[in-house]
Scaffold this active site. Structure first.
Site, mmCIF file in Angstrom:
data_model
loop_
_atom_site.group_PDB
_atom_site.id
_atom_site.type_symbol
_atom_site.label_atom_id
_atom_site.label_comp_id
_atom_site.label_asym_id
_atom_site.label_seq_id
_atom_site.Cartn_x
_atom_site.Cartn_y
_atom_site.Cartn_z
ATOM 1 N N PRO A 88 1.222 -1.330 0.388
ATOM 2 C CA PRO A 88 0.211 0.290 -0.021
ATOM 3 C C PRO A 88 0.107 1.265 0.154
ATOM 4 C CG PRO A 88 -1.266 -1.562 1.366
ATOM 5 C CD PRO A 88 0.450 -1.965 1.178
ATOM 6 N N GLU A 115 0.207 -9.163 8.259
ATOM 7 C CA GLU A 115 0.397 -7.046 8.663
ATOM 8 C C GLU A 115 1.899 -6.764 7.669
ATOM 9 O OE1 GLU A 115 -0.996 -3.800 10.491
ATOM 10 O OE2 GLU A 115 -1.646 -6.228 10.356
ATOM 11 N N ARG A 152 -1.464 -5.799 -21.676
ATOM 12 C CA ARG A 152 -2.112 -5.739 -23.489
ATOM 13 C C ARG A 152 -0.968 -4.850 -23.832
ATOM 14 N NH1 ARG A 152 -5.537 -2.360 -22.835
ATOM 15 N NH2 ARG A 152 -7.231 -2.920 -24.205
ATOM 16 N N ASP A 167 -7.293 3.853 -26.021
ATOM 17 C CA ASP A 167 -7.509 3.579 -24.670
ATOM 18 C C ASP A 167 -7.966 4.482 -24.509
ATOM 19 O OD1 ASP A 167 -8.101 0.064 -24.639
ATOM 20 O OD2 ASP A 167 -5.674 0.154 -24.074
#
Length: 254
Positions: A88, A115, A152, A167
């Protein structure tokens, strides 16, 4: 390109054998492998986590399984590689990052759990990525999303090479509305400009509607986006149209 993933749950990656990535694997446009690093645990119970020094909530991934899995991976596939930690606290993954990673020959993803990580694991890593400001139970889903977005851009993966070039985010804008047959459905008609065959007018309409959608939904993308004179004029027109739109009538509550 070769992609290796270090994960405690290799079965979660079964969806990557389907659809476009599955076809890329069948055509040898890429190689994909998942390593269950629980195999490198050092006790009979196959523990890969332990309590943190100094106390605290939760458990941390131990360094030995990750380091030893990477040792074997490097021995089998020497050479430069990008080693990506899903965390994160990492750089936010986006369209630009996907194109950047697609230029590499070898990617390795380390999927965390519990954790967090023993800090020494980060010494193995070249990049840390996050897919957003939220926390998941593990790194598998973010890794799958990043792999899908990256693959992709590999040559030959998409049936139409122009697909990636049109895109959303490719030019910094969200994609314009698109339509297919029938021309009229349940009272909703395809815009006439798309049916007249005038490619210059179609291109202008698409750019204008891309600007409109971006202004409405992601105005932050326009803040530092360099626009040529045509796009600037169209954006100004969109802003005027948005300001002068008639508000819907107030409901009668009497």
């Amino acid at each position: 390109m070769r992609i290796d993933v270090l994960s405690l749950f290799p079965d979660m990656f079964a969806p990557l054998s389907q659809s476009i990535i599955g076809k890329a694997l069948e055509r040898d446009l890429m190689q994909f492998n998942v390593v269950d690093f629980r195999q490198y645990s050092h006790d009979k119970h196959n523990h890969v986590d332990d309590t943190p020094y100094g106390g605290g909530a939760g458990m941390l991934l131990k360094p030995e399984p990750i380091f030893e899995a990477m040792d074997d991976l490097t021995a089998a596939h020497p050479g430069p590689k990008r080693v990506i930690l899903l965390d994160p606290a990492g750089r936010k993954f986006d369209h630009v990052a996907a194109k950047e990673l697609a230029q590499e020959d070898h990617l390795v993803f380390i999927c965390g759990h519990y954790e967090g990580y023993d800090e020494r694991i980060r010494t193995l890593v070249t990049d840390e990525f996050s897919i957003g400001d939220f926390v998941l139970t593990g790194g598998e889903l973010p890794a799958m999303m990043m792999i899908d977005a990256t693959v992709r851009f590999l040559p030959g993966v998409l049936g139409n090479e122009e697909s990636a070039a049109t895109d959303s985010f490719e030019d910094g804008l969200l994609n314009y509305p698109e339509y297919t047959r029938p021309a009229s459905y349940r009272g909703m008609d395809v815009p006439a400009v798309l049916q007249n065959g005038n490619h210059q007018l179609i291109a202008e309409w698409r750019l204008k509607e891309s600007l409109r959608r971006t202004l409405q939904r992601r105005p932050d993308l326009l803040a530092d986006l360099p626009l040529d004179s045509t796009a600037q004029k169209l954006l100004a027109a969109v802003r005027r149209e948005e300001r002068t739109q008639v508000a819907p009538d107030e409901p009668d509550i009497n």
